[in-house]
Design a protein around this motif. Sequence first.
Motif, PDB file in Angstrom:
ATOM      1  N   PHE B  92       0.824  -1.209   0.000  1.00  0.00           N
ATOM      2  CA  PHE B  92       0.000   0.000   0.000  1.00  0.00           C
ATOM      3  C   PHE B  92       0.865   1.269   0.000  1.00  0.00           C
ATOM      4  O   PHE B  92       0.623   2.202  -0.772  1.00  0.00           O
ATOM      5  CB  PHE B  92      -0.900  -0.066   1.245  1.00  0.00           C
ATOM      6  CG  PHE B  92      -1.637   1.200   1.541  1.00  0.00           C
ATOM      7  CD1 PHE B  92      -2.868   1.439   0.953  1.00  0.00           C
ATOM      8  CD2 PHE B  92      -1.103   2.142   2.401  1.00  0.00           C
ATOM      9  CE1 PHE B  92      -3.551   2.615   1.224  1.00  0.00           C
ATOM     10  CE2 PHE B  92      -1.784   3.313   2.679  1.00  0.00           C
ATOM     11  CZ  PHE B  92      -3.012   3.552   2.087  1.00  0.00           C
ATOM     12  N   GLN B  95       2.378   1.692  -3.452  1.00  0.00           N
ATOM     13  CA  GLN B  95       1.452   2.154  -4.482  1.00  0.00           C
ATOM     14  C   GLN B  95       1.079   3.620  -4.296  1.00  0.00           C
ATOM     15  O   GLN B  95       1.214   4.432  -5.211  1.00  0.00           O
ATOM     16  CB  GLN B  95       0.173   1.300  -4.483  1.00  0.00           C
ATOM     17  CG  GLN B  95      -0.721   1.632  -5.665  1.00  0.00           C
ATOM     18  CD  GLN B  95      -2.126   1.092  -5.506  1.00  0.00           C
ATOM     19  OE1 GLN B  95      -2.876   1.475  -4.608  1.00  0.00           O
ATOM     20  NE2 GLN B  95      -2.512   0.196  -6.400  1.00  0.00           N
ATOM     21  N   LYS B  96       0.639   3.963  -3.101  1.00  0.00           N
ATOM     22  CA  LYS B  96       0.189   5.332  -2.842  1.00  0.00           C
ATOM     23  C   LYS B  96       1.377   6.304  -2.831  1.00  0.00           C
ATOM     24  O   LYS B  96       1.272   7.432  -3.295  1.00  0.00           O
ATOM     25  CB  LYS B  96      -0.546   5.414  -1.497  1.00  0.00           C
ATOM     26  CG  LYS B  96      -1.788   4.554  -1.435  1.00  0.00           C
ATOM     27  CD  LYS B  96      -2.902   5.128  -2.269  1.00  0.00           C
ATOM     28  CE  LYS B  96      -4.058   4.187  -2.451  1.00  0.00           C
ATOM     29  NZ  LYS B  96      -4.258   3.798  -3.866  1.00  0.00           N
ATOM     30  N   GLU B  99       2.223   7.155  -6.403  1.00  0.00           N
ATOM     31  CA  GLU B  99       1.250   8.129  -6.919  1.00  0.00           C
ATOM     32  C   GLU B  99       1.565   9.536  -6.438  1.00  0.00           C
ATOM     33  O   GLU B  99       1.384  10.513  -7.152  1.00  0.00           O
ATOM     34  CB  GLU B  99      -0.150   7.811  -6.385  1.00  0.00           C
ATOM     35  CG  GLU B  99      -0.885   6.717  -7.079  1.00  0.00           C
ATOM     36  CD  GLU B  99      -2.231   6.509  -6.412  1.00  0.00           C
ATOM     37  OE1 GLU B  99      -3.056   7.425  -6.395  1.00  0.00           O
ATOM     38  OE2 GLU B  99      -2.447   5.407  -5.857  1.00  0.00           O
ATOM     39  N   LEU B 100       2.012   9.628  -5.189  1.00  0.00           N
ATOM     40  CA  LEU B 100       2.220  10.933  -4.563  1.00  0.00           C
ATOM     41  C   LEU B 100       3.636  11.459  -4.777  1.00  0.00           C
ATOM     42  O   LEU B 100       3.981  12.510  -4.265  1.00  0.00           O
ATOM     43  CB  LEU B 100       1.879  10.848  -3.071  1.00  0.00           C
ATOM     44  CG  LEU B 100       0.378  10.616  -2.778  1.00  0.00           C
ATOM     45  CD1 LEU B 100       0.164  10.175  -1.339  1.00  0.00           C
ATOM     46  CD2 LEU B 100      -0.436  11.890  -3.043  1.00  0.00           C
ATOM     47  N   GLY B 101       4.461  10.753  -5.542  1.00  0.00           N
ATOM     48  CA  GLY B 101       5.717  11.334  -6.017  1.00  0.00           C
ATOM     49  C   GLY B 101       6.998  10.915  -5.320  1.00  0.00           C
ATOM     50  O   GLY B 101       8.044  11.537  -5.560  1.00  0.00           O
ATOM     51  N   GLU B 135       3.521  -0.066 -12.176  1.00  0.00           N
ATOM     52  CA  GLU B 135       2.137   0.173 -12.567  1.00  0.00           C
ATOM     53  C   GLU B 135       1.607   1.490 -11.994  1.00  0.00           C
ATOM     54  O   GLU B 135       0.892   2.225 -12.670  1.00  0.00           O
ATOM     55  CB  GLU B 135       1.249  -1.003 -12.135  1.00  0.00           C
ATOM     56  CG  GLU B 135       1.500  -2.224 -13.013  1.00  0.00           C
ATOM     57  CD  GLU B 135       0.680  -3.448 -12.625  1.00  0.00           C
ATOM     58  OE1 GLU B 135       0.805  -4.461 -13.316  1.00  0.00           O
ATOM     59  OE2 GLU B 135      -0.067  -3.378 -11.618  1.00  0.00           O
ATOM     60  N   ALA B 136       1.994   1.791 -10.753  1.00  0.00           N
ATOM     61  CA  ALA B 136       1.529   3.046 -10.145  1.00  0.00           C
ATOM     62  C   ALA B 136       2.152   4.248 -10.865  1.00  0.00           C
ATOM     63  O   ALA B 136       1.521   5.292 -10.998  1.00  0.00           O
ATOM     64  CB  ALA B 136       1.856   3.075  -8.656  1.00  0.00           C
ATOM     65  N   LEU B 229      -1.675   8.939  13.417  1.00  0.00           N
ATOM     66  CA  LEU B 229      -1.865   8.254  12.138  1.00  0.00           C
ATOM     67  C   LEU B 229      -1.384   6.812  12.213  1.00  0.00           C
ATOM     68  O   LEU B 229      -0.416   6.501  12.915  1.00  0.00           O
ATOM     69  CB  LEU B 229      -1.082   8.968  11.040  1.00  0.00           C
ATOM     70  CG  LEU B 229      -1.435  10.432  10.783  1.00  0.00           C
ATOM     71  CD1 LEU B 229      -0.563  10.973   9.658  1.00  0.00           C
ATOM     72  CD2 LEU B 229      -2.904  10.585  10.428  1.00  0.00           C
ATOM     73  N   ARG B 230      -2.044   5.943  11.468  1.00  0.00           N
ATOM     74  CA  ARG B 230      -1.523   4.589  11.306  1.00  0.00           C
ATOM     75  C   ARG B 230      -0.207   4.664  10.546  1.00  0.00           C
ATOM     76  O   ARG B 230       0.020   5.592   9.771  1.00  0.00           O
ATOM     77  CB  ARG B 230      -2.498   3.738  10.481  1.00  0.00           C
ATOM     78  CG  ARG B 230      -3.673   3.244  11.294  1.00  0.00           C
ATOM     79  CD  ARG B 230      -4.718   2.614  10.393  1.00  0.00           C
ATOM     80  NE  ARG B 230      -6.009   2.764  11.010  1.00  0.00           N
ATOM     81  CZ  ARG B 230      -6.670   1.771  11.612  1.00  0.00           C
ATOM     82  NH1 ARG B 230      -6.163   0.561  11.636  1.00  0.00           N
ATOM     83  NH2 ARG B 230      -7.832   1.990  12.173  1.00  0.00           N
ATOM     84  N   GLU B 232       0.875   3.189   7.920  1.00  0.00           N
ATOM     85  CA  GLU B 232       0.802   3.252   6.455  1.00  0.00           C
ATOM     86  C   GLU B 232       0.229   4.572   5.952  1.00  0.00           C
ATOM     87  O   GLU B 232       0.283   4.863   4.755  1.00  0.00           O
ATOM     88  CB  GLU B 232       0.003   2.064   5.899  1.00  0.00           C
ATOM     89  CG  GLU B 232      -1.512   2.143   6.077  1.00  0.00           C
ATOM     90  CD  GLU B 232      -1.994   1.615   7.429  1.00  0.00           C
ATOM     91  OE1 GLU B 232      -1.167   1.501   8.365  1.00  0.00           O
ATOM     92  OE2 GLU B 232      -3.189   1.325   7.559  1.00  0.00           O
ATOM     93  N   THR B 233      -0.315   5.397   6.856  1.00  0.00           N
ATOM     94  CA  THR B 233      -0.863   6.686   6.450  1.00  0.00           C
ATOM     95  C   THR B 233       0.188   7.791   6.544  1.00  0.00           C
ATOM     96  O   THR B 233       0.090   8.826   5.880  1.00  0.00           O
ATOM     97  CB  THR B 233      -2.074   7.059   7.342  1.00  0.00           C
ATOM     98  OG1 THR B 233      -2.887   5.901   7.527  1.00  0.00           O
ATOM     99  CG2 THR B 233      -2.915   8.150   6.732  1.00  0.00           C
ATOM    100  N   LEU B 236       2.091   8.920   3.387  1.00  0.00           N
ATOM    101  CA  LEU B 236       1.171   9.606   2.478  1.00  0.00           C
ATOM    102  C   LEU B 236       0.963  11.051   2.917  1.00  0.00           C
ATOM    103  O   LEU B 236       0.902  11.955   2.078  1.00  0.00           O
ATOM    104  CB  LEU B 236      -0.185   8.893   2.487  1.00  0.00           C
ATOM    105  CG  LEU B 236      -0.290   7.671   1.602  1.00  0.00           C
ATOM    106  CD1 LEU B 236       0.834   6.699   1.787  1.00  0.00           C
ATOM    107  CD2 LEU B 236      -1.630   7.008   1.807  1.00  0.00           C
ATOM    108  N   TYR B 237       0.844  11.235   4.225  1.00  0.00           N
ATOM    109  CA  TYR B 237       0.695  12.584   4.754  1.00  0.00           C
ATOM    110  C   TYR B 237       1.902  13.434   4.376  1.00  0.00           C
ATOM    111  O   TYR B 237       1.767  14.567   3.901  1.00  0.00           O
ATOM    112  CB  TYR B 237       0.544  12.521   6.283  1.00  0.00           C
ATOM    113  CG  TYR B 237       0.305  13.849   6.953  1.00  0.00           C
ATOM    114  CD1 TYR B 237       1.334  14.773   7.088  1.00  0.00           C
ATOM    115  CD2 TYR B 237      -0.946  14.191   7.458  1.00  0.00           C
ATOM    116  CE1 TYR B 237       1.118  16.005   7.700  1.00  0.00           C
ATOM    117  CE2 TYR B 237      -1.176  15.420   8.081  1.00  0.00           C
ATOM    118  CZ  TYR B 237      -0.139  16.314   8.189  1.00  0.00           C
ATOM    119  OH  TYR B 237      -0.353  17.543   8.799  1.00  0.00           O
TER     120      TYR B 237
END
Lengths: 252, 252
Positions: B92, B95-96, B99-101, B135-136, B229-230, B232-233, B236-237
């Motif tokens: 996760f 992938q994320k 996407e977020l760079g 793929e992402a 935050l968890r 895995e979050t 992303l933050y």
Amino acid sequence: MQRYFVHAEDWNNNEVIVRGDDAHHINKVMRSKNGDAIICNNPKGQAAICEIVSIESDHIKTVVKEWLEEAVELPIDVTIAQGLPKGDKFDFVLQKGTELGANAFIPFQAERSIVVWDSKKMNKKMERFTKIVKEASEQSHRNRIPFIHPTMSIDELLKESENYDVKIFAYEEEAKVSNYHSFGTVIENVLENQRLFVCIGPEGGFTAKEAELLKAEDFSPVRLGPRILRTETAALYVLASISYHYEELRCN
Amino acid sequence: MQRYFVHAEDWNNNEVIVRGDDAHHINKVMRSKNGDAIICNNPKGQAAICEIVSIESDHIKTVVKEWLEEAVELPIDVTIAQGLPKGDKFDFVLQKGTELGANAFIPFQAERSIVVWDSKKMNKKMERFTKIVKEASEQSHRNRIPFIHPTMSIDELLKESENYDVKIFAYEEEAKVSNYHSFGTVIENVLENQRLFVCIGPEGGFTAKEAELLKAEDFSPVRLGPRILRTETAALYVLASISYHYEELRCN
């Protein structure tokens, strides 16, 4: 310290009663004893350290020891309207969106939504959704549980949006032109305690027709960085950015 | 337009050859014909619109029609070091985070990591990880595929971090004191093209000992908003905030 959200009717002066799954959790999972402390949140968003005074089979009696003053809620009231996505992605948006401070969620039937939620199964679905946001609120130490609206059509969504001060929608087309609308400008101009409505399309994004409808209702199209985000990542980007802007960038 | 990452050896002057799964995708999934256009990325991070000139069973021959000038990569080079999390959470984050760079990922064995990755299964794991970031990258229209480092110990991680300009770690304890280190201040002081090392603990966070080691190596502890935050979050933050700060807030 473990945190539990307790219904209004279970707060009586200084006494707080914890019931159901939460009572089971305190008793059987945490194996708490009289004298142990937990944090209880009331529906107004206030939290208190409470001491356990009796453990019964179906409820736990506690008394308030100290009210907490915590600033853990986003200074802006953010509602995430998410075009119905495939699979369990809405679960994901609920869980992560709650961690990141969303105030409410609205699932809506977008033109390009591939799924249609079966109305017969909605009760079961809402039960699961409610559990996800409650647990994510407890885990992230929030003082409020986000509200989940019933599924809306685009017309119902536009009507609902009239209750908000600022309205935006993530529009991939905006990311392709250099003269795009800046998400930063929009966020900078939201005032504390205003209500922000964020509309995210499903996997295929919004149709041109939906984009026109949203623009006509004063939604500003924004891009969320120059990369193309998956639908379930967009709400997270918005919420993290708002937290960053109002809670981390300006707090020096 | 569909995007494919093509190895350096398959670029010959104006001719670009697409092979393997991607050739299959063009031929059998997209059902492309001669004359159709795709976007090919080279390993230097450049992209070109290419026209298909011949479709063979195992490769597709294309010619460059137009080089694209796209600014889709974060202006800061961000590496995410993630303490090994449970289940498929690292998938996760990959992938994320792509996407977020993010520019690179480092999985590391933290004291509180519950899992230990079996070295015999690492080849298979890395194959899956490589596929996820490829793929992402295609899906999010990036020009680079992030690099995935082999799993590191905390000592190897500290050694690796010497190659970076700015180093931070998410430290939950910082979120509990009012006099915390501001994530915004750190981000504001990163210069364009500098390298940022972001270290995220596993589910239980960092131990006090790890926090001391990191601080001794010039890592700044930061909080990522007042909520917890968890694991895995957290990455992303960080990535969404950096994108917001450098790509959306200052681009007016």
